[in-house]
Design a protein around this motif. Sequence first.
Motif, short mmCIF file in Angstrom:
data_model
loop_
_atom_site.label_atom_id
_atom_site.label_comp_id
_atom_site.label_asym_id
_atom_site.label_seq_id
_atom_site.Cartn_x
_atom_site.Cartn_y
_atom_site.Cartn_z
N THR A 105 0.30 -11.93 0.99
CA THR A 105 0.31 -10.49 0.70
C THR A 105 -1.12 -9.97 0.76
O THR A 105 -2.07 -10.71 0.51
CB THR A 105 0.90 -10.18 -0.69
N THR A 106 -1.27 -8.71 1.08
CA THR A 106 -2.59 -8.08 1.08
C THR A 106 -2.50 -6.72 0.40
O THR A 106 -1.64 -5.91 0.74
CB THR A 106 -3.17 -7.93 2.50
N GLY A 107 -3.37 -6.52 -0.60
CA GLY A 107 -3.40 -5.25 -1.31
C GLY A 107 -2.78 -5.32 -2.69
O GLY A 107 -1.95 -6.19 -2.99
N GLY A 108 -3.20 -4.42 -3.56
CA GLY A 108 -2.61 -4.28 -4.89
C GLY A 108 -3.04 -5.29 -5.90
O GLY A 108 -2.33 -5.54 -6.88
N THR A 109 -4.25 -5.91 -5.71
CA THR A 109 -4.69 -6.95 -6.65
C THR A 109 -5.84 -6.49 -7.54
O THR A 109 -6.44 -7.31 -8.23
CB THR A 109 -5.13 -8.20 -5.88
N GLY A 110 -6.13 -5.19 -7.53
CA GLY A 110 -7.27 -4.70 -8.30
C GLY A 110 -6.90 -4.18 -9.67
O GLY A 110 -5.87 -4.58 -10.25
N PHE A 111 -7.70 -3.26 -10.19
CA PHE A 111 -7.54 -2.75 -11.55
C PHE A 111 -6.84 -1.40 -11.60
O PHE A 111 -6.61 -0.86 -12.68
CB PHE A 111 -8.91 -2.61 -12.22
N ALA A 112 -6.53 -0.82 -10.45
CA ALA A 112 -5.91 0.51 -10.46
C ALA A 112 -4.52 0.44 -11.09
O ALA A 112 -3.86 -0.61 -11.10
CB ALA A 112 -5.81 1.05 -9.04
N ALA A 113 -4.07 1.58 -11.59
CA ALA A 113 -2.78 1.63 -12.28
C ALA A 113 -1.63 1.17 -11.38
O ALA A 113 -0.65 0.59 -11.85
CB ALA A 113 -2.52 3.05 -12.79
N GLU A 122 2.90 -19.46 13.10
CA GLU A 122 3.43 -18.32 13.83
C GLU A 122 3.88 -17.28 12.80
O GLU A 122 4.43 -17.63 11.75
CB GLU A 122 4.60 -18.72 14.73
N VAL A 123 3.62 -16.03 13.09
CA VAL A 123 4.01 -14.95 12.17
C VAL A 123 5.44 -14.56 12.50
O VAL A 123 5.72 -14.01 13.56
CB VAL A 123 3.06 -13.75 12.29
N THR A 124 6.33 -14.85 11.58
CA THR A 124 7.76 -14.63 11.83
C THR A 124 8.28 -13.32 11.25
O THR A 124 9.32 -12.82 11.68
CB THR A 124 8.57 -15.79 11.23
N VAL A 125 7.57 -12.75 10.28
CA VAL A 125 8.06 -11.52 9.66
C VAL A 125 6.88 -10.77 9.04
O VAL A 125 5.97 -11.38 8.48
CB VAL A 125 9.13 -11.83 8.58
N THR A 126 6.87 -9.45 9.19
CA THR A 126 5.85 -8.60 8.58
C THR A 126 6.53 -7.37 7.99
O THR A 126 7.59 -6.95 8.44
CB THR A 126 4.79 -8.14 9.61
N LYS A 127 5.87 -6.80 7.00
CA LYS A 127 6.44 -5.60 6.37
C LYS A 127 5.35 -4.90 5.57
O LYS A 127 4.39 -5.54 5.12
CB LYS A 127 7.61 -5.96 5.45
N CYS A 128 5.49 -3.59 5.42
CA CYS A 128 4.59 -2.81 4.58
C CYS A 128 5.43 -2.11 3.51
O CYS A 128 6.39 -1.40 3.83
CB CYS A 128 3.81 -1.79 5.40
N VAL A 129 5.09 -2.33 2.23
CA VAL A 129 5.85 -1.74 1.14
C VAL A 129 4.91 -0.97 0.22
O VAL A 129 3.70 -1.23 0.19
CB VAL A 129 6.60 -2.82 0.33
N PRO A 130 5.41 -0.02 -0.56
CA PRO A 130 4.56 0.69 -1.52
C PRO A 130 4.19 -0.19 -2.70
O PRO A 130 4.73 -1.29 -2.88
CB PRO A 130 5.42 1.87 -1.95
N ASP A 131 3.26 0.29 -3.51
CA ASP A 131 2.84 -0.43 -4.71
C ASP A 131 3.91 -0.30 -5.79
O ASP A 131 3.72 0.38 -6.81
CB ASP A 131 1.49 0.12 -5.20
N ASN A 132 5.02 -0.97 -5.57
CA ASN A 132 6.16 -0.90 -6.47
C ASN A 132 6.68 -2.32 -6.70
O ASN A 132 6.95 -3.06 -5.74
CB ASN A 132 7.26 -0.03 -5.86
N SER A 149 0.84 -1.20 0.00
CA SER A 149 0.00 0.00 0.00
C SER A 149 0.87 1.24 0.00
O SER A 149 1.72 1.41 0.88
CB SER A 149 -0.92 0.01 1.23
N ASP A 150 0.65 2.11 -0.97
CA ASP A 150 1.38 3.38 -1.00
C ASP A 150 1.09 4.20 0.25
O ASP A 150 2.01 4.69 0.92
CB ASP A 150 0.98 4.20 -2.23
#
Length: 647
Positions: free
Chosen positions: A74-82, A42-52, A13-14
């Motif tokens: 992963t969650t996010g960035g699976t739609g039709f937006a540019a 168990e959740v061993t690693v998390t991160k938030c990155v931009p739509d890049n 997510s930007d």
Amino acid sequence: MSVKIKVGILTVSDSCSKGEAEDLSGPLLKQLVLDDSRLDGEVTVTKCVPDNIEDIRRALVSWSDGGQADIILTTGGTGFAARDVTPEATISVLDKQAPGLVTSMLVGSLSVTPLAALSRPAAGIRGRTVIVNLPGSKKAVKECFGFIQPALRHAVDLLHDRKRPVVATHAALQGSMARSHVCPHQVEGSKNHDGDGSGGVAGRPRQSTWPMITVEEAQARIFSECKKMMREINKDECNELNILGTELVGYRDSLGRVLCQDVVAKDPLPPFPASIKDGYAVIAQDGAGVRKVRGEASAGCDPGMGELTTMEVFRINTGAPVPPGADAVVMVEETKLVRKTDDGKEELEIEILKAPQIGQDIRPIGSDIAMGETVLSAGTILGPGEVGLLAAVGVTEVLVSKLPRIAVLSTGNEIQEPGEDLLPGHIRDSNKTTLLALLASNGVRAVDAGIAKDDLGTLTAALQSAFEKSDVLVTTGGVSMGDRDLLRQVLVANFGADIHFARVQMKPGKPTTFATCTVNNQPKLIIGLPGNPVSATVTCHLYVLPAARLLAGFSSPLPGKVRAKLVCQAPLPLDPRPEYTRVQLSFRPGAAVADAVPTGNQISSRLASMANANGLLLLPPRSELMKVAPVGLECDVILIGNVMINV
């Protein structure tokens, strides 16, 4: 004992990566993983990155090749937006694709909403790591995780060649072939969904999948989100009021607003000793007897007149300054005319019939309001008396709470504007007119957001336009079970909305929906009211008006209640849901309990039942002990109009 599955969660997510929005889906995914006993992860690693693409690729490769995760969600960035490039980034790093996982999510999601067709997830394997793309909204994340969850543990066991759990899983599958499959989405709260999943009208759900909540629970959820909005919008407000912000208005425009400053008197009131009565200013020590009338002191005259001497009086009017030397006022009824001018127009002498006391009928300086006194405190709702007090102390501009921006949008292919000639199969839009008038009559400013047809493109555009000019969007229609009731689907798919409830235990108004979303980094509240006119009006009283009051700074936003007894010709049949019956409420002289007379047929489409109603009688739900409401039943009545006393 099974081996713990290591899970990595990557939010794409930007806005979240820049700190401009809160990541809600990532933490939800983490909780879903930890709550899943079958996965034992168990959740061993998390991160938030931009739509890049490069940022996404870098995280996927690092986690999978470095052995940090057996599963990457992963969650996010699976739609039709540019900027939605998560599937492209994922496919570029996979060794093998896993179309079965994608199909599982799409088929399951399409049974919930046809807009799932616009999702573009990817899934597959890199080395010994399973990578799956999930949508960005909380609701879709929860649903899609449920669709693929039964396969995840087995997929990891296969990749790591763990023979014992693999054999056990295969054996369990072979032994359960005769049992019917239970969809994880149904387990997670959609037990009422009895559509066949084939898509289109034939495959739609036949019952709502949303849990039924009480009116009180619905109000509490709306109020909670209102308070979140106020905290988010008004982070830097210096006072402790729960408000959206402040603005300076003229005192005559402040009626009904919440004061956000203390108002201090800069002058005493009265600013001079003032007479309470029409009569005569006297010297109390002179006692009773005949006095010479020296002149007149009337309201508005200069109090700097000559000093009164013994055995003299000044004629004085109510509110006039008491002349110097006088220390009492004798009202005209306690005097007698002794002598007048030849033309009979002026008094020359009068007789004081009763000896006055010092200070009699005089308001001392500052006796009403002292100079420097706080006459109104922050948080006060400015009614007519308070506005008058502002005028009295000379405060012509005041700081008040900002009002929420509210828009009202009607939906439906059959709706047309009231001024147009009626087309075949159409009805005039009475809902919007009624709601705008109702809001205005309660001091709530709202704008007309028009009419949206029941198609995805038109509804999306209408919502986007309405969001640009509102904090709270009120819609009517599109929230029930029809195949053209698209509001919730569009809100979730196109605006990433969270649906907080969509069914309420009440009649009328069961399909009332409440959602929140963020548009252009601004929080938005959406209250979706049913399309039936009475349902829309009743739910406006119960949800929209209280929300508007709370956002405007009112600490007590709910309408008042009184007790009333049911007055009608025959018992009323009760519904399984609590019913808000429209009534004419009145009090007989001296009565503590009102009379409540139903306004006729209570069907939810009959707007005439609201026309003369000033109360909503809350009938209890039907039970084994009470199947009808007897004449004379005493109930609570919510006030929605003025209550008069019969004469």
